[in-house]
Design an enzyme around this catalytic site. Sequence first.
Site, mmCIF file in Angstrom:
data_model
loop_
_atom_site.group_PDB
_atom_site.id
_atom_site.type_symbol
_atom_site.label_atom_id
_atom_site.label_comp_id
_atom_site.label_asym_id
_atom_site.label_seq_id
_atom_site.Cartn_x
_atom_site.Cartn_y
_atom_site.Cartn_z
ATOM 1 N N ARG A 1 67.727 93.375 72.940
ATOM 2 C CA ARG A 1 68.618 92.367 72.356
ATOM 3 C C ARG A 1 68.843 92.569 70.861
ATOM 4 N NH1 ARG A 1 68.564 87.255 70.066
ATOM 5 N NH2 ARG A 1 70.286 85.913 70.742
ATOM 6 N N ARG B 1 95.512 95.237 82.453
ATOM 7 C CA ARG B 1 94.938 94.161 81.622
ATOM 8 C C ARG B 1 93.451 94.393 81.402
ATOM 9 N NH1 ARG B 1 95.359 88.023 83.574
ATOM 10 N NH2 ARG B 1 93.903 88.835 85.119
ATOM 11 N N GLU C 1 96.503 75.966 78.941
ATOM 12 C CA GLU C 1 96.554 76.573 80.279
ATOM 13 C C GLU C 1 95.561 75.831 81.151
ATOM 14 O OE1 GLU C 1 95.102 80.645 80.429
ATOM 15 O OE2 GLU C 1 93.727 80.276 78.777
ATOM 16 N N TYR D 1 86.343 90.801 82.767
ATOM 17 C CA TYR D 1 86.437 90.820 84.228
ATOM 18 C C TYR D 1 87.885 90.736 84.683
ATOM 19 C CZ TYR D 1 87.353 85.747 84.542
ATOM 20 O OH TYR D 1 87.911 84.501 84.452
ATOM 21 N N LYS E 1 90.231 88.554 78.624
ATOM 22 C CA LYS E 1 89.614 87.996 79.836
ATOM 23 C C LYS E 1 88.108 88.248 79.834
ATOM 24 C CE LYS E 1 90.701 87.390 84.760
ATOM 25 N NZ LYS E 1 90.731 85.938 84.688
HETATM 26 N N1 PDD Z 1 91.253 83.257 86.512
HETATM 27 N N2 PDD Z 1 94.029 81.528 82.623
HETATM 28 C C1 PDD Z 1 92.705 81.595 82.799
HETATM 29 C C2 PDD Z 1 91.833 80.949 81.775
HETATM 30 C C3 PDD Z 1 92.168 82.258 83.913
HETATM 31 O O1 PDD Z 1 90.839 82.321 84.069
HETATM 32 C C4 PDD Z 1 93.039 82.834 84.866
HETATM 33 C C5 PDD Z 1 92.536 83.573 86.073
HETATM 34 C C6 PDD Z 1 94.428 82.738 84.647
HETATM 35 C C7 PDD Z 1 95.440 83.341 85.602
HETATM 36 O O2 PDD Z 1 95.452 84.739 85.505
HETATM 37 P P1 PDD Z 1 95.871 85.641 86.752
HETATM 38 O O3 PDD Z 1 97.218 85.172 87.193
HETATM 39 O O4 PDD Z 1 95.863 87.002 86.214
HETATM 40 O O5 PDD Z 1 94.841 85.395 87.837
HETATM 41 C C8 PDD Z 1 94.889 82.089 83.515
HETATM 42 C C9 PDD Z 1 90.650 83.957 87.625
HETATM 43 C C10 PDD Z 1 91.437 83.866 88.880
HETATM 44 C C11 PDD Z 1 89.205 83.509 87.763
HETATM 45 O O6 PDD Z 1 88.572 83.364 86.726
HETATM 46 O O7 PDD Z 1 88.711 83.354 88.886
#
Ligand code: PDD
Length: 288
Positions: free
Chosen positions: A100, A52, A182, A33, A149
């Site tokens: 599945r 990305r 993070e 996502y 992601k």
């Molecule tokens: N999350 N690290 C994680 C684990 C994240 O889920 C996110 C973003 C970031 C920051 O990435 P970016 O600057 O590209 O938004 C770092 C989004 C906002 C979410 O899951 O809602």
Amino acid sequence: MTRAVYVNGAYRPYADAAVHVEDRGFQFADAVYEVIEVKARALVDATRHLDRLATSLAALSIPAPMSNAAWRLVIAETVRRNRVADGLVYLQVSRGAHPRDFLFPPAGTPPTVVCLARSIPQAKRAARAARGISVQTAPDIRWHRSNIKTVMLLPASLAKEAAKAAGADDAWFVDADGHVTEGASSNAWIVDREGRLVTRALGPALLPGITRRTLLDLLAREGIALVERPFTVAEAQTAREAFTTSATSLVMPVVAIDGRSIANGEPGTLTLRLRTLFHEVAEHTPLS
Ligand code: PDD
């Protein structure tokens, strides 16, 4: 209010927007996502977010459902139909629906594609930034490919829920060595005693945040020193300033970690300056 959602080629009323019960995203978290900020009817850093997304899809061998140019059309139409001026766009692509099986579905199975757009009250967001947020740390129990992601967000959900139960606003993950990896949905930063910005270097343990990336451009422009290295919770608690970055929170001051105030417990001045300047360096693509 979300009015219409793009699902597999059609714009559906919110109440009817659905994917199949045997979707790979539902059964295996086999999906990726993106979250993109919408500001004043412009997409923020869309090029980097779409790049990305392509990287995430390639990492899992999910075929790209459409070109970046087509994504931009879908996003623009979804934003338009939902009358979003300030808010976010959420994109999700799964490996598709199939009976599945742990093995991948046959080649040619169409990926499931969703795009939704939502307004975010700007006053609420500004008030949060003016106040700063408290974070609680949690062991980083995620898999070893957190740089992709994926929608496998249960550890983040559990960590945020535990933080909330403890009276904190958000969660930071800490690895087995005691270093912050993070935030649960953001990247983590501190300002050290010498005034340098410190954030963990990219690698499999953390997401390569787009807000993080664009902030690096801002630091270069402003001549602010940066060190990419891991830092401990204790170092963050005694830092001059701390903050997180994400597409939804932008540059968000952190004023306490595990109940301990950072400096005087107020948002840091450098943090707030970076928040103010951020959109000067980010890419803006007008939507209408
Ligand atoms: N999350 N690290 C994680 C684990 C994240 O889920 C996110 C973003 C970031 C920051 O990435 P970016 O600057 O590209 O938004 C770092 C989004 C906002 C979410 O899951 O809602």
